[in-house]
Write a protein that holds these residues in place. Structure first.
Motif, PDB file in Angstrom:
ATOM      1  N   LEU A  27      15.344  17.085 -16.703  1.00 36.89           N
ATOM      2  CA  LEU A  27      14.048  16.464 -16.969  1.00 36.89           C
ATOM      3  C   LEU A  27      14.028  14.989 -16.596  1.00 36.89           C
ATOM      4  N   LEU A  28      15.019  14.246 -17.041  1.00 34.11           N
ATOM      5  CA  LEU A  28      15.051  12.810 -16.747  1.00 34.11           C
ATOM      6  C   LEU A  28      15.145  12.570 -15.237  1.00 34.11           C
ATOM      7  N   GLY A  29      15.948  13.359 -14.554  1.00 38.64           N
ATOM      8  CA  GLY A  29      16.060  13.211 -13.112  1.00 38.64           C
ATOM      9  C   GLY A  29      14.745  13.503 -12.416  1.00 38.64           C
ATOM     10  N   LEU A  30      14.039  14.519 -12.885  1.00 44.70           N
ATOM     11  CA  LEU A  30      12.747  14.891 -12.299  1.00 44.70           C
ATOM     12  C   LEU A  30      11.722  13.775 -12.481  1.00 44.70           C
ATOM     13  N   VAL A  31      11.618  13.252 -13.694  1.00 45.97           N
ATOM     14  CA  VAL A  31      10.688  12.152 -13.966  1.00 45.97           C
ATOM     15  C   VAL A  31      11.059  10.923 -13.147  1.00 45.97           C
ATOM     16  N   SER A  32      12.353  10.692 -12.970  1.00 53.17           N
ATOM     17  CA  SER A  32      12.828   9.493 -12.272  1.00 53.17           C
ATOM     18  C   SER A  32      12.541   9.509 -10.776  1.00 53.17           C
ATOM     19  N   VAL A  33      12.248  10.684 -10.210  1.00 55.86           N
ATOM     20  CA  VAL A  33      11.886  10.733  -8.791  1.00 55.86           C
ATOM     21  C   VAL A  33      10.381  10.884  -8.589  1.00 55.86           C
ATOM     22  N   ILE A  34       9.682  11.452  -9.574  1.00 56.14           N
ATOM     23  CA  ILE A  34       8.227  11.621  -9.438  1.00 56.14           C
ATOM     24  C   ILE A  34       7.490  10.332  -9.780  1.00 56.14           C
ATOM     25  N   ALA A  35       7.825   9.721 -10.913  1.00 55.73           N
ATOM     26  CA  ALA A  35       7.063   8.565 -11.407  1.00 55.73           C
ATOM     27  C   ALA A  35       7.002   7.400 -10.422  1.00 55.73           C
ATOM     28  N   PRO A  36       8.120   6.969  -9.810  1.00 56.09           N
ATOM     29  CA  PRO A  36       8.025   5.829  -8.892  1.00 56.09           C
ATOM     30  C   PRO A  36       7.195   6.126  -7.652  1.00 56.09           C
ATOM     31  N   ALA A  37       7.128   7.388  -7.255  1.00 52.92           N
ATOM     32  CA  ALA A  37       6.328   7.747  -6.082  1.00 52.92           C
ATOM     33  C   ALA A  37       4.842   7.704  -6.381  1.00 52.92           C
ATOM     34  N   ILE A  38       4.443   8.209  -7.542  1.00 52.60           N
ATOM     35  CA  ILE A  38       3.005   8.288  -7.807  1.00 52.60           C
ATOM     36  C   ILE A  38       2.440   7.003  -8.400  1.00 52.60           C
ATOM     37  N   VAL A  39       3.240   6.214  -9.083  1.00 53.22           N
ATOM     38  CA  VAL A  39       2.712   4.967  -9.652  1.00 53.22           C
ATOM     39  C   VAL A  39       2.309   4.008  -8.545  1.00 53.22           C
ATOM     40  N   THR A  40       2.906   4.151  -7.373  1.00 53.60           N
ATOM     41  CA  THR A  40       2.583   3.292  -6.244  1.00 53.60           C
ATOM     42  C   THR A  40       1.428   3.828  -5.411  1.00 53.60           C
ATOM     43  N   GLY A  41       0.833   4.943  -5.825  1.00 50.64           N
ATOM     44  CA  GLY A  41      -0.344   5.474  -5.146  1.00 50.64           C
ATOM     45  C   GLY A  41      -0.065   6.598  -4.178  1.00 50.64           C
ATOM     46  N   GLU A  60       0.846  -1.187   0.000  1.00 52.36           N
ATOM     47  CA  GLU A  60       0.000   0.000   0.000  1.00 52.36           C
ATOM     48  C   GLU A  60       0.887   1.244   0.000  1.00 52.36           C
ATOM     49  N   PRO A  61       0.388   2.351  -0.528  1.00 51.49           N
ATOM     50  CA  PRO A  61       1.201   3.575  -0.552  1.00 51.49           C
ATOM     51  C   PRO A  61       1.471   4.117   0.841  1.00 51.49           C
ATOM     52  N   THR A  62       2.584   4.816   0.977  1.00 49.75           N
ATOM     53  CA  THR A  62       2.960   5.429   2.248  1.00 49.75           C
ATOM     54  C   THR A  62       2.110   6.660   2.541  1.00 49.75           C
ATOM     55  N   GLY A  63       1.809   7.460   1.505  1.00 47.40           N
ATOM     56  CA  GLY A  63       0.999   8.663   1.702  1.00 47.40           C
ATOM     57  C   GLY A  63       1.565   9.845   0.950  1.00 47.40           C
ATOM     58  N   VAL A  64       1.909  10.908   1.680  1.00 45.64           N
ATOM     59  CA  VAL A  64       2.466  12.118   1.070  1.00 45.64           C
ATOM     60  C   VAL A  64       3.986  12.036   1.114  1.00 45.64           C
ATOM     61  N   VAL A  65       4.608  12.214  -0.039  1.00 45.91           N
ATOM     62  CA  VAL A  65       6.071  12.122  -0.147  1.00 45.91           C
ATOM     63  C   VAL A  65       6.631  13.476  -0.598  1.00 45.91           C
ATOM     64  N   ALA A  66       7.572  14.008   0.160  1.00 46.32           N
ATOM     65  CA  ALA A  66       8.293  15.211  -0.251  1.00 46.32           C
ATOM     66  C   ALA A  66       9.533  14.783  -1.025  1.00 46.32           C
ATOM     67  N   VAL A  67       9.821  15.472  -2.114  1.00 50.53           N
ATOM     68  CA  VAL A  67      10.930  15.083  -2.991  1.00 50.53           C
ATOM     69  C   VAL A  67      11.792  16.305  -3.304  1.00 50.53           C
ATOM     70  N   GLU A  87       4.115   0.572   1.981  1.00 55.64           N
ATOM     71  CA  GLU A  87       3.905  -0.154   3.231  1.00 55.64           C
ATOM     72  C   GLU A  87       3.327  -1.524   2.865  1.00 55.64           C
ATOM     73  N   THR A  88       3.478  -2.484   3.752  1.00 56.78           N
ATOM     74  CA  THR A  88       2.900  -3.805   3.506  1.00 56.78           C
ATOM     75  C   THR A  88       1.830  -4.097   4.554  1.00 56.78           C
ATOM     76  N   LYS A  89       0.611  -4.314   4.095  1.00 56.73           N
ATOM     77  CA  LYS A  89      -0.487  -4.671   4.990  1.00 56.73           C
ATOM     78  C   LYS A  89      -0.706  -6.177   4.908  1.00 56.73           C
ATOM     79  N   THR A  90      -0.741  -6.813   6.054  1.00 58.65           N
ATOM     80  CA  THR A  90      -0.988  -8.271   6.114  1.00 58.65           C
ATOM     81  C   THR A  90      -2.327  -8.531   6.794  1.00 58.65           C
ATOM     82  N   VAL A  91      -3.151  -9.323   6.152  1.00 60.93           N
ATOM     83  CA  VAL A  91      -4.510  -9.608   6.630  1.00 60.93           C
ATOM     84  C   VAL A  91      -4.647 -11.093   6.921  1.00 60.93           C
ATOM     85  N   TRP A  92      -5.219 -11.415   8.088  1.00 60.88           N
ATOM     86  CA  TRP A  92      -5.540 -12.806   8.457  1.00 60.88           C
ATOM     87  C   TRP A  92      -7.039 -13.007   8.320  1.00 60.88           C
TER      88      TRP A  92
END
Length: 274
Positions: A146-160, A131-138, A264-269
Motif C-alpha cells: 500500500l505505501l509503495g503504491l501511494v508513493s508512486v501515484i501521489a507524486p504523479a497526480i499532485v503535479t497534474g 507544467e505536468p508532463t501528461g499521461v504517466v504509466a507506472v 515540464e518547465t514552460k518559460t514565457v517572455w
C-alpha cells in the motif's frame, strides 16, 4: 431458515472511474479471491481514459488538487481496518495516509519553489512555470503493497498528470481497494487507472504506447524487462524513472524528485510596458 451464503467479491480493474472486468474475461486467484487479469486491450483503454482526463485535471487549480488528495487521505483513514483485513500492517496504512497528506501539501507550493521570474538583459518579463508532463504509466512496487503504491501515484497526480498503474500481480487486492478509496474521493474519472495481472503483458504495451508521455519503472525487478521497457519508451522519447533499488526504504522522507521528474518547465517572455 437456511444458512446465508456470503457474496464473494471479484476484484475488477479501475479504468475511467469505473470498475470493469478485463475485456478478455480472464481472472486469477489471490487469497481465494478472483482478480481480473488485464490484457493489452485493457492497457490501451486505460491510456485513452487517462488522456481524456488530462485537460481537466491539469487545468484544475493546485488548491483543488491538494484538497482532493487530502480527501483521499481521509477516506483511506476511514477504511483502515479493511486494509488490515487484507494483510496490510496497520502502521503501513497509517504511513500511507500520512504520505497522501504530505503530497497534498505540495500541490500549491511547487510552482513557487520550482518556478518564478528570471532576470534577463532586456525590457522583458521572463517567467518559468512547471507544467505536468501528461499521461504517466507506472509499474508499482510489490512491497510495501500500500505505501509503495501511494508513493508512486501521489507524486504523479499532485503535479497534474494522469496515471495508468500496473499493480503488482502478487499484491492486487490492496491496489483495487485503494481504487475504491479514490473513487469516493472526488477524484475525476480517468486521473488514476489501475490494471491488475501480469506486468509482463501490460507494461510493454504501456511503454510502447505513443500517447504515454512518461513511464515509472519503480516496481520492475527483472533487469531484462526493464531494459526492454526503456527501449520501447525511447520510441517517442518518454521520460523514464528507473527501477527502485531492492533495498529502497519507502518509509523515509520521499523528497521532491518524483514530482519534479514528471514536470515540464514552460518559460514565457513578455515585453514590459513603458
Amino acid at each position: 431458515m437456511s444458512e446465508r451464503v456470503a457474496v464473494r467479491k471479484t476484484y475488477k480493474l479501475f479504468i475511467g472511474g469505473k470498475f470493469p472486468r478485463s475485456e478478455s474475461g480472464r481472472s486469477y486467484l489471490v487469497q481465494s479471491s478472483n482478480v481480473s487479469l488485464a490484457s493489452r486491450k485493457d492497457a490501451r483503454d486505460a491510456v485513452v481514459a487517462a488522456r481524456a482526463a488530462v485537460k481537466g485535471w491539469a487545468g484544475a487549480t493546485a488548491y483543488n488538487r491538494g484538497q482532493i488528495l487530502y480527501r483521499a487521505a481521509e477516506m483511506l483513514e476511514g477504511r483502515r481496518e479493511q486494509f488490515v483485513a487484507l494483510g496490510i500492517p496497520g502502521d503501513e496504512v497509517d504511513a500511507a495516509v500520512d504520505r497522501w497528506v504530505w503530497y497534498a501539501g505540495w500541490a500549491d507550493k511547487l510552482a513557487q519553489v520550482y518556478g518564478g521570474a528570471n532576470p534577463v538583459a532586456g525590457p522583458y518579463f521572463n517567467i518559468s512555470a512547471p507544467e505536468p508532463t501528461g499521461v504517466v504509466a507506472v509499474v508499482a512496487p510489490e512491497r510495501p503493497a500500500l505505501l509503495g503504491l501511494v508513493s508512486v501515484i501521489a507524486p504523479a497526480i499532485v503535479t497534474g498528470n494522469t496515471v495508468v498503474v500496473a499493480a503488482s500481480p502478487s499484491e492486487p487486492l490492496a491496489a483495487v481497494t485503494l481504487a475504491e478509496v479514490l473513487a469516493t474521493s472526488d477524484l475525476p474519472g480517468g486521473v488514476v487507472n489501475i490494471l491488475t495481472g501480469a506486468i509482463t503483458e501490460t507494461a510493454p504495451a504501456l511503454a510502447a504506447h505513443m500517447d504515454v508521455n512518461a513511464i515509472d519503472l519503480t516496481g520492475v525487478t527483472d533487469a531484462s524487462l526493464a531494459g526492454e521497457l526503456e527501449v520501447k519508451a525511447a520510441e517517442n522519447l518518454k521520460r523514464v524513472l528507473r527501477p527502485a533499488p531492492a533495498d529502497h526504504d519507502w518509509t523515509v522522507d520521499p523528497g521532491v524528485t518524483r514530482m519534479t521528474t514528471l514536470l515540464e518547465t514552460k518559460t514565457v517572455w513578455h515585453p514590459k510596458g513603458v
